[in-house]
Scaffold this active site. Structure first.
Site, PDB file in Angstrom:
ATOM      1  N   ASP A  84      64.244 -16.973  57.267  1.00 31.96           N
ATOM      2  CA  ASP A  84      64.124 -15.634  57.468  1.00 31.96           C
ATOM      3  C   ASP A  84      65.174 -15.203  58.431  1.00 31.96           C
ATOM      4  O   ASP A  84      65.472 -15.722  59.648  1.00 31.96           O
ATOM      5  CB  ASP A  84      62.665 -15.387  58.272  1.00 31.96           C
ATOM      6  CG  ASP A  84      62.286 -13.997  58.313  1.00 31.96           C
ATOM      7  OD1 ASP A  84      62.764 -13.049  57.550  1.00 31.96           O
ATOM      8  OD2 ASP A  84      61.630 -13.774  58.996  1.00 31.96           O
ATOM      9  N   HIS A 207      60.493  -5.594  54.845  1.00 32.09           N
ATOM     10  CA  HIS A 207      60.390  -6.479  56.084  1.00 32.09           C
ATOM     11  C   HIS A 207      59.370  -5.625  56.900  1.00 32.09           C
ATOM     12  O   HIS A 207      59.199  -4.712  56.937  1.00 32.09           O
ATOM     13  CB  HIS A 207      61.678  -6.718  56.960  1.00 32.09           C
ATOM     14  CG  HIS A 207      62.422  -7.843  56.345  1.00 32.09           C
ATOM     15  ND1 HIS A 207      62.604  -8.828  57.089  1.00 32.09           N
ATOM     16  CD2 HIS A 207      63.032  -8.104  55.345  1.00 32.09           C
ATOM     17  CE1 HIS A 207      63.506  -9.525  56.298  1.00 32.09           C
ATOM     18  NE2 HIS A 207      63.805  -9.349  55.172  1.00 32.09           N
TER      19      HIS A 207
HETATM   20  P1  13P Z   1      56.303  -8.279  61.083  1.00 33.71           P
HETATM   21  O1  13P Z   1      56.372  -9.295  62.222  1.00 33.71           O
HETATM   22  O2  13P Z   1      56.413  -6.880  61.502  1.00 33.71           O
HETATM   23  O3  13P Z   1      55.045  -8.566  60.133  1.00 33.71           O
HETATM   24  O4  13P Z   1      57.613  -8.479  60.314  1.00 33.71           O
HETATM   25  C1  13P Z   1      57.707  -9.882  59.729  1.00 33.71           C
HETATM   26  C2  13P Z   1      59.072  -9.818  58.972  1.00 33.71           C
HETATM   27  O5  13P Z   1      59.744  -9.012  58.494  1.00 33.71           O
HETATM   28  C3  13P Z   1      59.621 -11.124  58.894  1.00 33.71           C
HETATM   29  O6  13P Z   1      61.045 -10.798  58.569  1.00 33.71           O
END
Ligand code: 13P
Length: 287
Positions: A84, A207
């Site tokens: 990520d 996201h």
């Molecule tokens: P949140 O923590 O707001 O759910 O976002 C997760 C995300 O976009 C991971 O890249």
């Protein structure tokens, strides 16, 4: 099965639903998400930020743990292990470690540099059979040290990146990591519609899935979002359940201090959150 995210997202885009990316933080998290995906017969993406990767003793530890767990738990649904918001160097580390999918977040580079680095990674990922996510515009807020101003993406830049042959594209549309502030303006559906029109069949990624109202999630899916990332919401659910257990003094009763008991309510809370999201995203039964 550990697979690239390509096929599950192509199917999601065609079928007008989204696959959830749930970020993992430790063994309990991983097990909770995998078991829920199996129970729901849903494809799933396990997200690992660079910070969480470091916390879990490196990407190789994570990849080996996930592969072993898929095997031991007899998980049959498609699972992608995805970096990520990867840095350029982080992407190569995860490719080496055995991830099946990576995100190169070049959104903070000038667009030419984002294009050049993404293009290089498209080639590497194609050779190795990995899926690749790219980002244009930025996701507001902070996640594990990655800070974004939340600018909406330029649809023409999205097309430039999509045309490079990435698997999926994250476009900033007013979404924010973490909790949404009271005065949040909401998602920019005009931006999403314009991006969608430019990139055609390319699965789009939303996201900041925590706290987005249900109607906005459904509208985003109808406009081409096929992958939705959730991290903070599982953390909040885990923390609240653990707090309730400790505040009720259960850790002081019998062997309530045993980590397998102490962490169990938090694990159940993660499972419930993941289940709820899979139902909302429409991925249940799609494995
Ligand atoms: P949140 O923590 O707001 O759910 O976002 C997760 C995300 O976009 C991971 O890249």
């Amino acid at each position: 099965m550990l697979v690239s995210a390509k096929e599950m997202l192509t199917k999601a885009k065609e079928g007008h639903y989204a696959v959830g990316q749930f970020n993992i933080n430790n063994l309990e998290w991983t097990k909770a998400v995998l078991l829920t995906a199996e129970e729901m017969k849903s494809p799933v993406i396990l997200g690992v930020s660079e910070g969480a990767g470091k916390y879990m003793c490196g990407f190789k530890t994570v990849a080996d743990m996930v592969k072993a767990m898929i095997d031991e738990l007899k998980i049959t649904v498609p699972v992608a292990l995805h970096l990520d918001h990867g840095s350029y160097e982080g992407c190569y580390k995860c490719i080496e470690a055995g991830f099946s999918s990576i995100m190169f977040d070049g959104s903070h580079y000038p667009i030419e540099e984002n294009v050049a680095k993404t293009q290089e990674l498209v080639k590497v990922c194609e050779e190795k059979g990995l899926s690749l996510e790219a980002e244009v515009g930025s996701i507001g807020g902070e996640e594990d040290g990655v800070i974004g101003m939340g600018e909406c993406a330029d649809p023409n830049e999205c097309k430039m990146i999509a045309d490079l042959g990435v698997t999926m594209l994250a476009a900033g549309i007013g979404n924010i990591h973490g909790k949404y502030p009271e005065n949040w303006a909401g998602l920019s559906f005009d931006t999403l519609a314009a991006v969608s029109e430019k990139v055609g069949k390319m699965p789009l990624v939303l996201h900041g899935g925590t706290g987005i109202p249900e109607d906005m999630i459904k509208k985003a899916i109808s406009l081409g979002v096929s992958k939705i990332n959730v991290n903070t919401e599982c953390q909040l659910a885990f923390a609240a359940a653990t707090r309730a257990y400790v505040e009720a003094g259960k850790d002081l009763q019998g062997k309530g201090f045993d980590p397998r008991k102490l962490l169990a309510p938090g694990v159940e809370a993660i499972k419930a959150t993941v289940k709820e999201k899979m139902e909302l995203f429409g991925s249940v039964g799609k494995a």
